[in-house]
Design an enzyme around this catalytic site. Structure first.
Site, PDB file in Angstrom:
ATOM      1  N   GLN A 169       0.841  -1.200   0.000  1.00  0.00           N
ATOM      2  CA  GLN A 169       0.000   0.000   0.000  1.00  0.00           C
ATOM      3  C   GLN A 169       0.867   1.238   0.000  1.00  0.00           C
ATOM      4  O   GLN A 169       1.587   1.508   0.948  1.00  0.00           O
ATOM      5  CB  GLN A 169      -0.908  -0.015   1.228  1.00  0.00           C
ATOM      6  CG  GLN A 169      -1.799   1.206   1.387  1.00  0.00           C
ATOM      7  CD  GLN A 169      -2.766   1.054   2.542  1.00  0.00           C
ATOM      8  OE1 GLN A 169      -3.522   0.104   2.614  1.00  0.00           O
ATOM      9  NE2 GLN A 169      -2.739   1.992   3.481  1.00  0.00           N
ATOM     10  N   GLY A 170       0.819   2.015  -1.078  1.00  0.00           N
ATOM     11  CA  GLY A 170       1.635   3.216  -1.223  1.00  0.00           C
ATOM     12  C   GLY A 170       0.875   4.470  -0.841  1.00  0.00           C
ATOM     13  O   GLY A 170       0.508   5.280  -1.708  1.00  0.00           O
ATOM     14  N   TYR A 171       0.633   4.641   0.454  1.00  0.00           N
ATOM     15  CA  TYR A 171      -0.092   5.805   0.957  1.00  0.00           C
ATOM     16  C   TYR A 171       0.836   6.768   1.697  1.00  0.00           C
ATOM     17  O   TYR A 171       1.083   7.889   1.258  1.00  0.00           O
ATOM     18  CB  TYR A 171      -1.213   5.361   1.902  1.00  0.00           C
ATOM     19  CG  TYR A 171      -2.500   4.929   1.262  1.00  0.00           C
ATOM     20  CD1 TYR A 171      -2.590   4.703  -0.104  1.00  0.00           C
ATOM     21  CD2 TYR A 171      -3.644   4.727   2.031  1.00  0.00           C
ATOM     22  CE1 TYR A 171      -3.776   4.302  -0.684  1.00  0.00           C
ATOM     23  CE2 TYR A 171      -4.841   4.328   1.461  1.00  0.00           C
ATOM     24  CZ  TYR A 171      -4.910   4.108   0.104  1.00  0.00           C
ATOM     25  OH  TYR A 171      -6.088   3.712  -0.460  1.00  0.00           O
ATOM     26  N   SER A 172       1.345   6.343   2.848  1.00  0.00           N
ATOM     27  CA  SER A 172       2.067   7.249   3.740  1.00  0.00           C
ATOM     28  C   SER A 172       3.347   7.793   3.123  1.00  0.00           C
ATOM     29  O   SER A 172       4.028   7.113   2.358  1.00  0.00           O
ATOM     30  CB  SER A 172       2.419   6.528   5.049  1.00  0.00           C
ATOM     31  OG  SER A 172       1.260   6.184   5.767  1.00  0.00           O
TER      32      SER A 172
ATOM     33  N   SER B  59       4.032  -1.562   4.315  1.00  0.00           N
ATOM     34  CA  SER B  59       4.027  -2.937   4.814  1.00  0.00           C
ATOM     35  C   SER B  59       4.418  -3.906   3.708  1.00  0.00           C
ATOM     36  O   SER B  59       3.875  -3.852   2.600  1.00  0.00           O
ATOM     37  CB  SER B  59       2.636  -3.307   5.344  1.00  0.00           C
ATOM     38  OG  SER B  59       2.292  -2.518   6.443  1.00  0.00           O
TER      39      SER B  59
ATOM     40  N   GLU C   5     -10.635  -2.038   4.512  1.00  0.00           N
ATOM     41  CA  GLU C   5      -9.734  -2.420   5.597  1.00  0.00           C
ATOM     42  C   GLU C   5     -10.467  -2.530   6.925  1.00  0.00           C
ATOM     43  O   GLU C   5     -10.037  -3.253   7.828  1.00  0.00           O
ATOM     44  CB  GLU C   5      -8.607  -1.391   5.712  1.00  0.00           C
ATOM     45  CG  GLU C   5      -7.502  -1.786   6.660  1.00  0.00           C
ATOM     46  CD  GLU C   5      -6.358  -0.782   6.658  1.00  0.00           C
ATOM     47  OE1 GLU C   5      -5.217  -1.202   6.946  1.00  0.00           O
ATOM     48  OE2 GLU C   5      -6.601   0.396   6.366  1.00  0.00           O
TER      49      GLU C   5
ATOM     50  N   SER D 169      -4.083   7.774  12.864  1.00  0.00           N
ATOM     51  CA  SER D 169      -3.756   8.003  14.261  1.00  0.00           C
ATOM     52  C   SER D 169      -5.027   8.268  15.068  1.00  0.00           C
ATOM     53  O   SER D 169      -6.085   8.596  14.523  1.00  0.00           O
ATOM     54  CB  SER D 169      -2.804   9.192  14.400  1.00  0.00           C
ATOM     55  OG  SER D 169      -3.486  10.400  14.099  1.00  0.00           O
TER      56      SER D 169
END
Length: 384
Positions: free
Chosen positions: A120-123, A155, A238, A361
């Site tokens: 997953q290429g988010y953050s 991840s 998710e 968060s």
């Protein structure tokens, strides 16, 4: 007991007692990758890799109740955490819901069979919980997208074959506007992967550096400018049935903690007994909340009550980690073996420190509850 539950129990028991006994009970995501890949292939061959997917896409068309049953058996038998999770639970459902027929034919067979792993290429360094602040850029040149930027806390980024990447495709755009959702092959010269070593000793996460990385023009999900909507839909998946396995692993951890407390006499401490009871009650509350969230099979959308689940379970698990250390005493601080590995409960304590940060968060989750769940006015934000 449902037929699918019986089938899953029988196959999992045979596999974990036999050819895959060596990876039974593994708690982390960063060890025995070769064996874990063989495990994913075996699950796919057995028809248990993506039971909730539609039959036409290689799944079993399982109901919510059946998916929960399979997930419970998986966790109860201490099967290893799945390294295909991102593909099966996030990328696949997103492509099924929003992808073209060509994309479904291209990507879904590799995911459901266990042949291809996803990340997953988010953050990003400056866009963690605030995903709308992404700065990775993508521009369309001819028949391909060119990508430049950086992703972090990815991840399984070191072993994944593909990643879905949220990038900014509209020059000068800000916030959730002007984003694109791309499916990107990771094994290419334009991408550098660097492992991130955690305090548990593992390297489950990676940094991804994109320097002229490419992907085909038709590897876009949705249209340019729709990246935010697609990304939010992925996060919705998710929060779904995949959390059942997580809760079953929580139950296994609590059971191990209780066994230890009985063995070392910690259960005779009134304060620890109360905290163990509180943990059990909290897990029951969590389970009933999940059943309520998943009870409406007539819709693919999760209700507003799902907004509270991440905030609740992350704090509960963090507190369980603290309790695990108090039950162990000094013995929990001793690492053993060639690579100085901690035991399962200490490992859980260390890993749980990140629970209130990743996947949104606690501060961001409270904003979501306020704005989307309670309808409170959005807090004005100044210019960055």
């Amino acid at each position: 007991m449902s037929g699918l539950r019986e089938e899953a129990r029988a196959w999992l028991s045979q596999a974990l007692d036999g050819p895959f006994a060596d990876i039974r009970g593994i708690a982390d995501l960063s060890s025995e990758y070769d064996r874990r890949k063989q495990w994913e292939l075996a699950l796919g061959e057995a028809g248990l890799g993506a039971v909730g997917w539609p039959v036409e896409h290689g799944g079993r068309g399982a109901t919510i109740a059946e998916q929960v049953a399979v997930a419970e058996e998986y966790a109860r038998l201490h099967a290893p955490p799945r390294i295909a999770h991102v593909g099966v639970e996030l990328a696949g459902p997103t492509i099924i819901a929003f992808g073209t027929e060509a994309q479904k034919a291209k990507f879904l067979p590799g995911i459901v069979s266990g042949r291809e792993l996803w990340a997953q290429g988010y953050s990003e360094p400056n866009a963690g919980s605030d995903l709308a602040n992404v700065r990775t850029k993508a521009r369309l040149e001819g028949d391909r997208w060119i990508i430049d930027g950086q992703k972090i806390w990815t991840s399984l980024g070191m072993i994944a074959d593909w990643a879905f990447v949220v990038a900014r495709s509209e020059e000068g755009s800000r916030g959730p506007k002007g984003l694109v959702y791309l499916l990107v092959p990771l094994d290419q010269p334009g991408i550098v992967r660097r492992p991130i070593r955690q305090m548990t000793g593992e390297a489950e996460f990676a940094e991804l550096f994109f320097d002229g990385a490419v992907t085909d023009a038709d590897n876009i999900v949705g249209a340019p400018g729709q990246g935010w909507q697609i990304a939010m839909a992925t996060l919705g998946f998710e929060r779904g049935v995949s959390t059942v396995v997580q809760q079953m692993h929580f139950a296994n951890e609590l059971a191990a903690l209780i066994r230890l407390a009985r063995a070392n006499g910690a259960d005779r401490d009134p304060s620890l007994r109360r905290r163990i009871a509180d943990a059990w009650i909290g897990l029951e509350v969590m389970r009933h909340g999940l059943v309520r969230t998943l009870s409406d099979e007539a819709t693919e959308e999760l209700g507003e009550e799902a907004l509270t689940s991440k905030l609740y379970w992350s704090r509960w698990h963090r507190d369980l980690g603290d309790l695990a250390m108090d039950v162990q005493g000094l013995a929990g601080e001793v690492a053993e073996g060639e690579h100085y590995r901690f035991n399962q409960l200490t490992h859980m304590h260390l890993a749980s420190r990140a629970d209130t940060i990743y996947a949104g968060s606690s501060q961001i989750q409270r904003n979501l509850i306020a704005e989307r769940g309670l309808g409170l006015p959005r807090e004005p934000r100044g210019e960055l």
